[in-house]
Design a protein around this motif. Sequence first.
Motif, mmCIF file in Angstrom:
data_model
loop_
_atom_site.group_PDB
_atom_site.id
_atom_site.type_symbol
_atom_site.label_atom_id
_atom_site.label_comp_id
_atom_site.label_asym_id
_atom_site.label_seq_id
_atom_site.Cartn_x
_atom_site.Cartn_y
_atom_site.Cartn_z
ATOM 1 N N GLU A 1 0.823 -1.211 0.000
ATOM 2 C CA GLU A 1 0.000 0.000 0.000
ATOM 3 C C GLU A 1 0.858 1.261 0.000
ATOM 4 O O GLU A 1 0.559 2.233 -0.707
ATOM 5 C CB GLU A 1 -0.934 0.007 1.207
ATOM 6 N N ALA A 2 1.901 1.256 0.801
ATOM 7 C CA ALA A 2 2.790 2.420 0.828
ATOM 8 C C ALA A 2 3.443 2.633 -0.531
ATOM 9 O O ALA A 2 3.521 3.758 -1.045
ATOM 10 C CB ALA A 2 3.855 2.237 1.904
ATOM 11 N N GLN A 3 3.896 1.536 -1.129
ATOM 12 C CA GLN A 3 4.504 1.634 -2.438
ATOM 13 C C GLN A 3 3.512 2.151 -3.482
ATOM 14 O O GLN A 3 3.851 2.969 -4.335
ATOM 15 C CB GLN A 3 5.041 0.265 -2.867
ATOM 16 N N GLN A 4 2.285 1.698 -3.413
ATOM 17 C CA GLN A 4 1.284 2.139 -4.378
ATOM 18 C C GLN A 4 1.035 3.636 -4.266
ATOM 19 O O GLN A 4 0.862 4.341 -5.273
ATOM 20 C CB GLN A 4 -0.029 1.380 -4.174
ATOM 21 N N THR A 5 1.047 4.135 -3.038
ATOM 22 C CA THR A 5 0.865 5.571 -2.826
ATOM 23 C C THR A 5 1.980 6.369 -3.499
ATOM 24 O O THR A 5 1.734 7.384 -4.159
ATOM 25 C CB THR A 5 0.830 5.891 -1.318
ATOM 26 N N LEU A 6 3.222 5.912 -3.341
ATOM 27 C CA LEU A 6 4.354 6.607 -3.937
ATOM 28 C C LEU A 6 4.352 6.476 -5.459
ATOM 29 O O LEU A 6 4.653 7.434 -6.174
ATOM 30 C CB LEU A 6 5.661 6.058 -3.362
ATOM 31 N N VAL A 7 3.983 5.302 -5.953
ATOM 32 C CA VAL A 7 3.967 5.075 -7.400
ATOM 33 C C VAL A 7 2.856 5.884 -8.053
ATOM 34 O O VAL A 7 3.030 6.456 -9.142
ATOM 35 C CB VAL A 7 3.812 3.571 -7.699
ATOM 36 N N ASP A 8 1.699 5.969 -7.397
ATOM 37 C CA ASP A 8 0.579 6.736 -7.953
ATOM 38 C C ASP A 8 0.921 8.215 -8.090
ATOM 39 O O ASP A 8 0.318 8.926 -8.907
ATOM 40 C CB ASP A 8 -0.665 6.574 -7.079
ATOM 41 N N ALA A 9 1.871 8.677 -7.287
ATOM 42 C CA ALA A 9 2.298 10.076 -7.381
ATOM 43 C C ALA A 9 3.272 10.301 -8.538
ATOM 44 O O ALA A 9 3.703 11.438 -8.772
ATOM 45 C CB ALA A 9 2.951 10.503 -6.074
ATOM 46 N N ASN A 10 3.614 9.240 -9.271
ATOM 47 C CA ASN A 10 4.517 9.322 -10.418
ATOM 48 C C ASN A 10 5.886 9.894 -10.036
ATOM 49 O O ASN A 10 6.459 10.715 -10.758
ATOM 50 C CB ASN A 10 3.899 10.166 -11.543
ATOM 51 N N ILE A 11 6.420 9.417 -8.896
ATOM 52 C CA ILE A 11 7.738 9.882 -8.476
ATOM 53 C C ILE A 11 8.768 8.753 -8.463
ATOM 54 O O ILE A 11 9.949 9.003 -8.230
ATOM 55 C CB ILE A 11 7.683 10.539 -7.080
#
Length: 453
Positions: free
Chosen positions: A349-359
């Motif tokens: 979930e944490a990774q998905q949050t960071l990936v969704d931000a396109n960073i």
Amino acid sequence: MKSRTRLITGAVATAMVGALALTACSGGGGGGEDDGGDKTITFMFRGGTDEKAAYQAAIDRYTEDTGVKVNMIVTDADQYATKLQAAVAGNNVPDVFYIEQASLQSYVASGVLMDITDQVAESGLDLDNIWEYGVDSYRFNGTVQGTPDGALYGLPKDVGPFSFGYNKTMLEDAGIELPDKDTPLTWEEFVDICKKLTTDTDGDGAVDQWGTGLNVQWNLQSMVWSNGGDWTNEDHTQVTVDTPEFAEALQKFADLTNIDKVTPSASDAATLDTYQRWMAGEIGFFPVGPWDVSVYNDLDFDYDLIPWPTVGDAGSATWIGSLGIGVSATTEHPQDAVNLVTYLSGDPEAQQTLVDANIQIPNLIDVAQDWAAEEGAEPANRQEFLDIVQDYGRAMPAAFTYGAEWYDELWTNIQPVLDGKQTAADYLAETQPKMQTLLDESISNAEQAGGGA
């Protein structure tokens, strides 16, 4: 100037070595109890608005799940090393903080970083599902960094495959066939396309569109490696920049401006640098890192990724950056600090949050494979990022040495080569001995530090 500020290497971080060795961090960590008696740990990192917002969302979820509060200390990229150095000097090291590959050995030697090998093993985190390059970047066996037998002094915040992009709209408007996403252009093919793209679009007599616009400090690596050259020998003891392969690559880089004339001139770049010109749709080919995607996806033209062009026969090549997340050796809450590190590095979930931000690209391999195949993705060829991590990416030349001064020396007096006033071969012959002296000093410093023993 987001892409530039995010590309700070260990050159700045290694200036901290002296201060780190003097302090040895005898004080407590940055965490503690707040007025309400709740546990609080500190997390120091660098990043822009997008990264801060993504981390805030991920950490809010962490606090909700664990009850542990996290005080985020966020800096700009170019201020991070200085502010962390001040925290170290004041014996107020954050509980959890970003670490650069090139600063890891000095942090270990000076007692700043905690060995988290056992805690990570007990956490149940599946390291086999995190990019091997990322995990091994923060391993150190007391002598060599980046090998599977080393102790873990951090986990990857990310891996940063440095890809090559092109302005798809510009090529289509020029009637040029789009490059193959799987087969790299030869250098001759690349230069030929760049010449076709370099033109005066408004008829005022001045060129206002260019084939490319590359920065020597971040783009020469690909050219040298693809031509069979390198900065050092395999065990990083001998500087090897004075070879024909290296010289040919550097000369071709300079020729892009002076002979081929497919890049903005120095005066053009002074008016508007190449990053800004890429953003304005005035440049055909330009590097793309995962950290750029959130901005590039909002550009007024379509872009995509391709393999880096090849100068020689060694195949397409580029570098992979990485940032790690480590734990202070003096934290008052070691288990909570390690828990935060494993959460940020490997929780889906944490990774998905960071990936969704396109960073960044996903740290988790299975998630990354789904991410790359996503329908309607931007850029369309996300797979190129994964190919770099899996197949043809390399660590930056100074990523795993004890300091980067020897590497930085290459750029100190390189401008006459770029201006066409000195040949690459002559410059490299002059510079190799200076670099070797600095590398020898780096090796001696590492031996004296005892690898943190």
